[in-house]
Design a protein around this motif. Structure first.
Motif, PDB file in Angstrom:
ATOM      1  N   SER A 135       0.850  -1.191   0.000  1.00 29.60           N
ATOM      2  CA  SER A 135       0.000   0.000   0.000  1.00 29.60           C
ATOM      3  C   SER A 135       0.884   1.240   0.000  1.00 29.60           C
ATOM      4  CB  SER A 135      -0.956   0.007   1.199  1.00 29.60           C
ATOM      5  OG  SER A 135      -0.249   0.052   2.403  1.00 29.60           O
ATOM      6  N   ASP A 136       0.389   2.304  -0.601  1.00 29.98           N
ATOM      7  CA  ASP A 136       1.158   3.542  -0.714  1.00 29.98           C
ATOM      8  C   ASP A 136       1.102   4.335   0.582  1.00 29.98           C
ATOM      9  OD1 ASP A 136       1.733   2.954  -3.361  1.00 29.98           O
ATOM     10  OD2 ASP A 136       0.060   4.128  -4.142  1.00 29.98           O
ATOM     11  N   GLU A 137       2.206   4.982   0.896  1.00 25.36           N
ATOM     12  CA  GLU A 137       2.249   5.897   2.025  1.00 25.36           C
ATOM     13  C   GLU A 137       1.934   7.312   1.535  1.00 25.36           C
ATOM     14  OE1 GLU A 137       2.978   2.517   3.521  1.00 25.36           O
ATOM     15  OE2 GLU A 137       4.560   3.078   2.139  1.00 25.36           O
ATOM     16  N   LEU A 138       1.509   8.151   2.455  1.00 29.37           N
ATOM     17  CA  LEU A 138       1.070   9.505   2.151  1.00 29.37           C
ATOM     18  C   LEU A 138       1.883  10.471   3.000  1.00 29.37           C
ATOM     19  CD1 LEU A 138      -1.733  11.257   1.286  1.00 29.37           C
ATOM     20  CD2 LEU A 138      -2.097  10.999   3.711  1.00 29.37           C
ATOM     21  N   SER A 139       2.392  11.534   2.374  1.00 35.92           N
ATOM     22  CA  SER A 139       3.084  12.538   3.185  1.00 35.92           C
ATOM     23  C   SER A 139       2.249  13.811   3.252  1.00 35.92           C
ATOM     24  CB  SER A 139       4.484  12.840   2.644  1.00 35.92           C
ATOM     25  OG  SER A 139       4.435  13.395   1.362  1.00 35.92           O
ATOM     26  N   ILE A 140       2.325  14.455   4.397  1.00 32.92           N
ATOM     27  CA  ILE A 140       1.675  15.742   4.627  1.00 32.92           C
ATOM     28  C   ILE A 140       2.803  16.729   4.889  1.00 32.92           C
ATOM     29  CG2 ILE A 140       0.012  17.024   6.024  1.00 32.92           C
ATOM     30  CD1 ILE A 140      -1.044  14.188   6.923  1.00 32.92           C
ATOM     31  N   ILE A 141       2.842  17.794   4.110  1.00 32.52           N
ATOM     32  CA  ILE A 141       3.922  18.761   4.209  1.00 32.52           C
ATOM     33  C   ILE A 141       3.376  20.057   4.794  1.00 32.52           C
ATOM     34  CG2 ILE A 141       5.682  20.060   2.948  1.00 32.52           C
ATOM     35  CD1 ILE A 141       4.510  17.192   1.108  1.00 32.52           C
ATOM     36  N   ASN A 173       7.838  29.772   2.675  1.00 33.96           N
ATOM     37  CA  ASN A 173       7.887  28.326   2.456  1.00 33.96           C
ATOM     38  C   ASN A 173       9.304  27.767   2.473  1.00 33.96           C
ATOM     39  OD1 ASN A 173       5.116  28.214   2.150  1.00 33.96           O
ATOM     40  ND2 ASN A 173       5.236  28.567  -0.037  1.00 33.96           N
ATOM     41  N   CYS A 174      10.237  28.429   3.153  1.00 30.64           N
ATOM     42  CA  CYS A 174      11.625  27.961   3.181  1.00 30.64           C
ATOM     43  C   CYS A 174      11.797  26.704   4.022  1.00 30.64           C
ATOM     44  CB  CYS A 174      12.544  29.046   3.715  1.00 30.64           C
ATOM     45  SG  CYS A 174      13.190  30.082   2.420  1.00 30.64           S
ATOM     46  N   VAL A 175      11.109  26.619   5.116  1.00 27.91           N
ATOM     47  CA  VAL A 175      11.259  25.472   5.995  1.00 27.91           C
ATOM     48  C   VAL A 175       9.929  24.743   6.057  1.00 27.91           C
ATOM     49  CG1 VAL A 175      11.867  24.687   8.313  1.00 27.91           C
ATOM     50  CG2 VAL A 175      12.986  26.702   7.350  1.00 27.91           C
ATOM     51  N   ASN A 176       9.981  23.455   5.739  1.00 28.30           N
ATOM     52  CA  ASN A 176       8.776  22.634   5.740  1.00 28.30           C
ATOM     53  C   ASN A 176       9.039  21.397   6.587  1.00 28.30           C
ATOM     54  OD1 ASN A 176       9.322  23.650   2.702  1.00 28.30           O
ATOM     55  ND2 ASN A 176       7.193  23.952   3.243  1.00 28.30           N
ATOM     56  N   THR A 177       7.984  20.850   7.161  1.00 30.27           N
ATOM     57  CA  THR A 177       8.083  19.590   7.883  1.00 30.27           C
ATOM     58  C   THR A 177       7.222  18.573   7.161  1.00 30.27           C
ATOM     59  OG1 THR A 177       8.402  20.757   9.979  1.00 30.27           O
ATOM     60  CG2 THR A 177       7.761  18.447  10.107  1.00 30.27           C
ATOM     61  N   MET A 178       7.800  17.397   6.920  1.00 32.23           N
ATOM     62  CA  MET A 178       7.092  16.330   6.220  1.00 32.23           C
ATOM     63  C   MET A 178       6.787  15.204   7.210  1.00 32.23           C
ATOM     64  SD  MET A 178       8.450  13.901   3.095  1.00 32.23           S
ATOM     65  CE  MET A 178       8.313  15.092   1.785  1.00 32.23           C
ATOM     66  N   PHE A 179       5.506  14.822   7.276  1.00 30.89           N
ATOM     67  CA  PHE A 179       5.056  13.690   8.075  1.00 30.89           C
ATOM     68  C   PHE A 179       4.613  12.607   7.104  1.00 30.89           C
ATOM     69  CE2 PHE A 179       4.512  17.309  10.826  1.00 30.89           C
ATOM     70  CZ  PHE A 179       4.798  16.842  12.091  1.00 30.89           C
ATOM     71  N   ILE A 180       5.144  11.410   7.262  1.00 34.48           N
ATOM     72  CA  ILE A 180       4.765  10.307   6.373  1.00 34.48           C
ATOM     73  C   ILE A 180       3.881   9.357   7.152  1.00 34.48           C
ATOM     74  CG2 ILE A 180       5.586   8.397   4.951  1.00 34.48           C
ATOM     75  CD1 ILE A 180       8.120  10.054   4.479  1.00 34.48           C
ATOM     76  N   ARG A 181       2.675   9.131   6.595  1.00 39.56           N
ATOM     77  CA  ARG A 181       1.662   8.309   7.255  1.00 39.56           C
ATOM     78  C   ARG A 181       1.441   7.021   6.478  1.00 39.56           C
ATOM     79  NH1 ARG A 181      -1.685  11.726  10.603  1.00 39.56           N
ATOM     80  NH2 ARG A 181      -2.357   9.743  11.452  1.00 39.56           N
ATOM     81  N   LYS A 182       1.140   5.944   7.202  1.00 38.03           N
ATOM     82  CA  LYS A 182       0.789   4.665   6.586  1.00 38.03           C
ATOM     83  C   LYS A 182      -0.576   4.229   7.120  1.00 38.03           C
ATOM     84  CE  LYS A 182       3.145   1.940  10.095  1.00 38.03           C
ATOM     85  NZ  LYS A 182       3.997   0.821  10.387  1.00 38.03           N
ATOM     86  N   PHE A 183      -1.347   3.565   6.273  1.00 37.76           N
ATOM     87  CA  PHE A 183      -2.660   3.049   6.669  1.00 37.76           C
ATOM     88  C   PHE A 183      -2.505   1.553   6.906  1.00 37.76           C
ATOM     89  CE2 PHE A 183      -7.062   1.623   5.827  1.00 37.76           C
ATOM     90  CZ  PHE A 183      -7.726   2.437   6.728  1.00 37.76           C
ATOM     91  N   GLU A 184      -2.787   1.144   8.143  1.00 38.36           N
ATOM     92  CA  GLU A 184      -2.551  -0.244   8.514  1.00 38.36           C
ATOM     93  C   GLU A 184      -3.580  -0.666   9.559  1.00 38.36           C
ATOM     94  OE1 GLU A 184       1.609  -2.340   9.134  1.00 38.36           O
ATOM     95  OE2 GLU A 184       1.156  -0.985  10.795  1.00 38.36           O
ATOM     96  N   ASN A 185      -4.190  -1.809   9.349  1.00 40.81           N
ATOM     97  CA  ASN A 185      -5.193  -2.347  10.282  1.00 40.81           C
ATOM     98  C   ASN A 185      -6.317  -1.340  10.546  1.00 40.81           C
ATOM     99  OD1 ASN A 185      -3.697  -4.766  10.574  1.00 40.81           O
ATOM    100  ND2 ASN A 185      -2.404  -3.779  12.118  1.00 40.81           N
TER     101      ASN A 185
END
Length: 184
Positions: free
Chosen positions: A90-96, A104-116
């Motif tokens: 399954s594909d993971e999704l990032s939220i920036i 927009n010089c500094v961004n934080t990326m959160f990578i989420r996975k869908f499981e169970n």
């Protein structure tokens, strides 16, 4: 006439192409691993509170995939399909997020996975830069899957910015996470 049709086709095709760091509020992917492509849509909600300035939700075309609720002091830059990073089909999704809203010089990326049936974080958040000259990479270049590991790049947490908010000192760090074997 044929040349005109070719020209119009090229113009249309080019207008549909997305810049590598263009903000995206709509992506496609197989987020639950069922072999069917879903659509994920980022929606900004019109509310504010004393605790959070921004509210969003990410909804999916497959209603069995739980929506993601977001409340934050930082605005969301966009979402991105990271493909299958952890070999679970399954594909993971990032939220920036924009950490410095003015440029927009500094961004934080959160990578989420869908499981169970629920969303969780695949890795700790990483600090990236999408729109700042020599410090920027394309979104897809920050997280790379290579065989049995994920390689990701993050700016050190103590990067500094000048008075205008542009990064003036940073070093890109490479980190590697070994993947666990996923058995089916």
């Amino acid at each position: 006439m044929k040349a005109l049709l070719i020209f119009i086709s090229i113009l249309f095709f080019n207008s549909c192409q997305k810049n590598n760091n263009e903000k995206s509020n709509l992506i496609e992917g197989d987020f639950n691993g069922d072999g069917i492509t879903e659509t994920a849509k980022l929606i900004k909600l019109d509310k504010e509170s004393k605790d959070f300035k921004y509210y969003y939700e990410i909804i999916f075309s497959n209603k069995e995939i739980k929506k993601i609720n977001i409340s934050s002091q930082s605005d969301v830059y966009g979402i991105n399909n990271e493909n299958d990073l952890n070999n679970d089909n399954s594909d993971e999704l990032s939220i920036i997020f924009n950490d410095r809203l003015e440029n927009n010089c500094v961004n934080t990326m959160f990578i989420r996975k869908f499981e169970n049936g629920k969303w969780s974080f695949l890795i700790d958040p990483i600090t990236i830069s999408l729109e700042c000259g020599k410090f920027k990479l394309d979104i897809q270049d920050y997280v790379i899957k290579e065989n049995d590991h994920i390689k990701f790049f993050s700016y050190e947490s103590n990067l500094t910015t000048d008075k205008s908010g542009k990064i003036d000192n940073a070093s890109l760090q490479e980190k590697i996470i070994r993947l666990k074997q996923v058995l089916f």
